[in-house]
Motif scaffolding. Structure first.
Motif, short mmCIF file in Angstrom:
data_model
loop_
_atom_site.label_atom_id
_atom_site.label_comp_id
_atom_site.label_asym_id
_atom_site.label_seq_id
_atom_site.Cartn_x
_atom_site.Cartn_y
_atom_site.Cartn_z
N MET A 31 0.83 -1.21 0.00
CA MET A 31 0.00 0.00 0.00
C MET A 31 0.86 1.25 0.00
SD MET A 31 -2.97 -1.12 2.72
CE MET A 31 -3.78 0.48 2.65
N ASN A 32 1.96 1.21 0.76
CA ASN A 32 2.88 2.35 0.82
C ASN A 32 4.29 1.81 1.08
OD1 ASN A 32 4.34 4.65 1.22
ND2 ASN A 32 3.17 5.38 2.98
N PRO A 33 5.14 1.78 0.06
CA PRO A 33 6.50 1.24 0.22
C PRO A 33 7.33 1.96 1.28
CG PRO A 33 5.94 1.44 -2.10
CD PRO A 33 4.85 2.14 -1.33
N ALA A 34 6.92 3.16 1.65
CA ALA A 34 7.68 3.92 2.65
C ALA A 34 7.40 3.45 4.08
CB ALA A 34 7.35 5.41 2.54
N VAL A 35 6.39 2.61 4.26
CA VAL A 35 6.02 2.16 5.60
C VAL A 35 7.07 1.20 6.16
CG1 VAL A 35 4.35 0.80 6.91
CG2 VAL A 35 3.55 2.45 5.23
N GLU A 36 7.46 1.43 7.41
CA GLU A 36 8.34 0.52 8.14
C GLU A 36 7.48 -0.25 9.13
OE1 GLU A 36 11.29 2.90 10.00
OE2 GLU A 36 12.23 3.54 8.12
N VAL A 37 7.49 -1.58 9.01
CA VAL A 37 6.65 -2.42 9.87
C VAL A 37 7.53 -3.39 10.65
CG1 VAL A 37 4.69 -3.98 10.00
CG2 VAL A 37 4.79 -2.27 8.18
N GLN A 38 7.50 -3.28 11.95
CA GLN A 38 8.17 -4.23 12.82
C GLN A 38 7.13 -5.24 13.29
OE1 GLN A 38 10.08 -2.54 16.25
NE2 GLN A 38 10.79 -4.50 17.04
N THR A 39 7.43 -6.52 13.19
CA THR A 39 6.46 -7.55 13.56
C THR A 39 6.92 -8.30 14.80
OG1 THR A 39 7.46 -9.22 12.12
CG2 THR A 39 5.75 -7.83 11.16
N ILE A 40 5.96 -8.61 15.65
CA ILE A 40 6.21 -9.45 16.82
C ILE A 40 5.18 -10.57 16.81
CG2 ILE A 40 6.28 -9.59 19.33
CD1 ILE A 40 7.03 -6.65 19.39
N CYS A 41 5.62 -11.77 16.48
CA CYS A 41 4.73 -12.93 16.54
C CYS A 41 4.79 -13.45 17.97
CB CYS A 41 5.17 -14.00 15.55
SG CYS A 41 4.08 -15.45 15.57
N GLY A 42 3.89 -12.96 18.79
CA GLY A 42 3.92 -13.33 20.19
C GLY A 42 2.72 -12.80 20.93
N ASP A 43 2.76 -12.94 22.25
CA ASP A 43 1.66 -12.59 23.15
C ASP A 43 1.99 -11.26 23.83
OD1 ASP A 43 -0.16 -12.48 25.34
OD2 ASP A 43 -0.33 -14.66 25.32
N ILE A 44 1.05 -10.34 23.83
CA ILE A 44 1.25 -9.04 24.45
C ILE A 44 1.58 -9.19 25.94
CG2 ILE A 44 -1.22 -8.75 24.90
CD1 ILE A 44 1.36 -5.96 24.12
N ALA A 45 1.15 -10.27 26.56
CA ALA A 45 1.39 -10.46 27.99
C ALA A 45 2.85 -10.75 28.30
CB ALA A 45 0.52 -11.59 28.52
N TYR A 46 3.58 -11.35 27.35
CA TYR A 46 4.91 -11.84 27.66
C TYR A 46 6.00 -11.44 26.67
CZ TYR A 46 1.79 -15.01 30.20
OH TYR A 46 0.81 -15.52 30.99
N ASP A 47 5.65 -11.13 25.45
CA ASP A 47 6.64 -11.03 24.37
C ASP A 47 6.92 -9.61 23.90
OD1 ASP A 47 6.95 -13.88 24.21
OD2 ASP A 47 5.01 -13.96 23.18
N VAL A 48 6.38 -8.62 24.58
CA VAL A 48 6.60 -7.22 24.18
C VAL A 48 7.29 -6.49 25.33
CG1 VAL A 48 5.52 -5.06 23.46
CG2 VAL A 48 4.58 -7.25 22.69
N GLY A 49 8.49 -5.99 25.07
CA GLY A 49 9.26 -5.32 26.09
C GLY A 49 8.79 -3.90 26.35
N LEU A 50 8.95 -3.44 27.58
CA LEU A 50 8.48 -2.11 27.96
C LEU A 50 9.25 -1.01 27.24
CD1 LEU A 50 6.47 -0.72 29.89
CD2 LEU A 50 8.33 -0.52 31.54
N ALA A 51 10.53 -1.24 26.95
CA ALA A 51 11.31 -0.22 26.25
C ALA A 51 10.77 0.02 24.85
CB ALA A 51 12.78 -0.64 26.18
#
Length: 378
Positions: A81-101
């Motif tokens: 849709m927009n080649p300029a978009v930067e997308v970081q993906t996290i295949c995981g659970d919001i409860a455990y796999d996403v760091g606070l930083a």
């Protein structure tokens, strides 16, 4: 954009996280790209299924047949849709796999989840990081949208005493007794998803424009709930605000400072480095989002089976074990650690093996006080 309430440069520069890539998440992600957001992080642990196709604009039959990860598919489609978009993906659970930083880097978080527990986890992270978030929910022909901001409105406080008790019973933080609240069986429609997703993105863009909110040029949904009833084609907003100063979920982790500790470091190396950095021999790391389990035992005879994994993986580990798989979970006991110090018997384990996610912040206690330390990523 002269005819818009929004500043396009601020939108392009903003970092936005979307949690959940189902019907609602699809609409939110699509709208974010169309509005010009170019920095996104998407979180989901599921694969594309045939049932998603009737209400998810970004998925195809080929994606479902190949059982592709939702995060991979949405990243690919958004880039088209927009080649300029930067997308970081996290295949995981919001409860455990996403760091606070990582949460700290976001201008806003948008929740597109279908369980009370997932919303609670998003709220906890955002309150700690001082980041606002926008919640959306859809059920049949109905939908809601809400905004939560540190210091003003809290999802946990809005649950009330009974809701808190119910959540405590379902909270999946103890491994062997973990229970995630299941999504309702009522089908959702692409129409309701598009309505609520549009409202969520609109509110998220307002939160990016803090000055306009402060001067009154824009008005946030914070403190109110937007309700849409597609069956009778009605909408309304209702007061939806609660902020108890004594709520433990409001504890902002501040100040956060840098540490040279890396997730690849062992527990022994980490404790030694932290002791040097903080100038204190007695250092304790709190596992605030999970626990570490070394063994599971039968309650009737204390026969131990070593699993050596974070609490969230214990149920899966016991299901694979030939000795334990025939026992109900109520018949089992897990031996867990929630505080890591010199007495922790597995000093050779790495922080990754303990279950610490990337870009996380460690809560460290010493005799001098508590510290919040952002892990170094390599």
């Amino acid at each position: 954009m002269a005819d818009s309430c929004f500043d396009q440069k601020r939108i392009q520069a903003a970092h936005v996280m979307v949690v959940g890539c189902g019907a609602l998440g699809n609409e939110v992600l699509k709208n974010l790209v169309l509005m010009g957001v170019e920095h996104m992080t998407v979180v989901d642990f599921d694969i594309v299924e045939i049932g998603n196709l009737s209400r998810s604009v970004l998925y195809t039959k080929a994606d479902a047949e190949a059982k592709r990860l939702k995060t991979d598919v949405v990243a690919e489609r958004l880039k088209k849709m927009n080649p300029a978009v930067e997308v970081q993906t996290i295949c995981g659970d919001i409860a455990y796999d996403v760091g606070l930083a990582l949460i700290r880097k976001m201008a806003v978080v948008i929740g597109c989840v279908d369980s009370r527990w997932a919303r609670y986890c998003i709220n906890r992270l955002c309150m700690r990081a001082g980041v606002p978030w926008v919640d959306g929910g859809i059920d049949g022909l109905e939908g809601t949208a809400r905004v939560f901001m540190p210091g003003k409105n809290c999802y946990a406080c809005n649950l009330g005493p009974e809701g808190q008790k119910d959540l405590a019973r379902r909270m999946p933080c103890s491994g062997i007794i973990r229970r995630q609240e299941q999504a309702g069986s009522a089908p959702t429609t692409s129409i309701v998803a598009s309505v609520i997703g549009a409202v969520q993105v609109q509110e998220a863009l307002k939160l990016i424009h803090r000055e306009e909110l402060e001067t009154g040029r824009l008005t946030s949904l914070c403190g109110r709930m937007f309700y849409y009833d597609g069956e009778h084609l009605t909408t309304r907003t209702a007061d939806f605000v609660a902020y108890d100063e004594d709520c433990p979920e409001h504890e902002q982790w501040t100040p956060i400072r840098q540490t040279q500790v890396k997730r690849q470091d062992t527990v022994g190396e980490t404790l030694q480095r932290l002791s040097q950095e903080l100038g204190d021999e007695e250092v304790t790391i709190s596992l605030t989002q999970d626990c570490y389990v070394d063994y599971v035992a039968r309650r009737d005879n204390d026969e131990r089976t070593f699993v050596m994994c974070p609490g969230r993986a214990v149920e899966e580990a016991t299901a694979r074990d030939k000795v334990l798989q025939g026992f109900p979970l109520s018949a089992l006991y897990q031996h867990e650690y929630r505080r890591i110090d010199k007495s922790f018997p597995y000093q050779e384990l790495t922080l990754t093996e303990l279950g610490i996610p990337p870009y996380d912040v460690l809560r460290v206690s010493t005799e001098k006080g508590d510290y919040y330390l952002e892990i170094k990523e390599v």
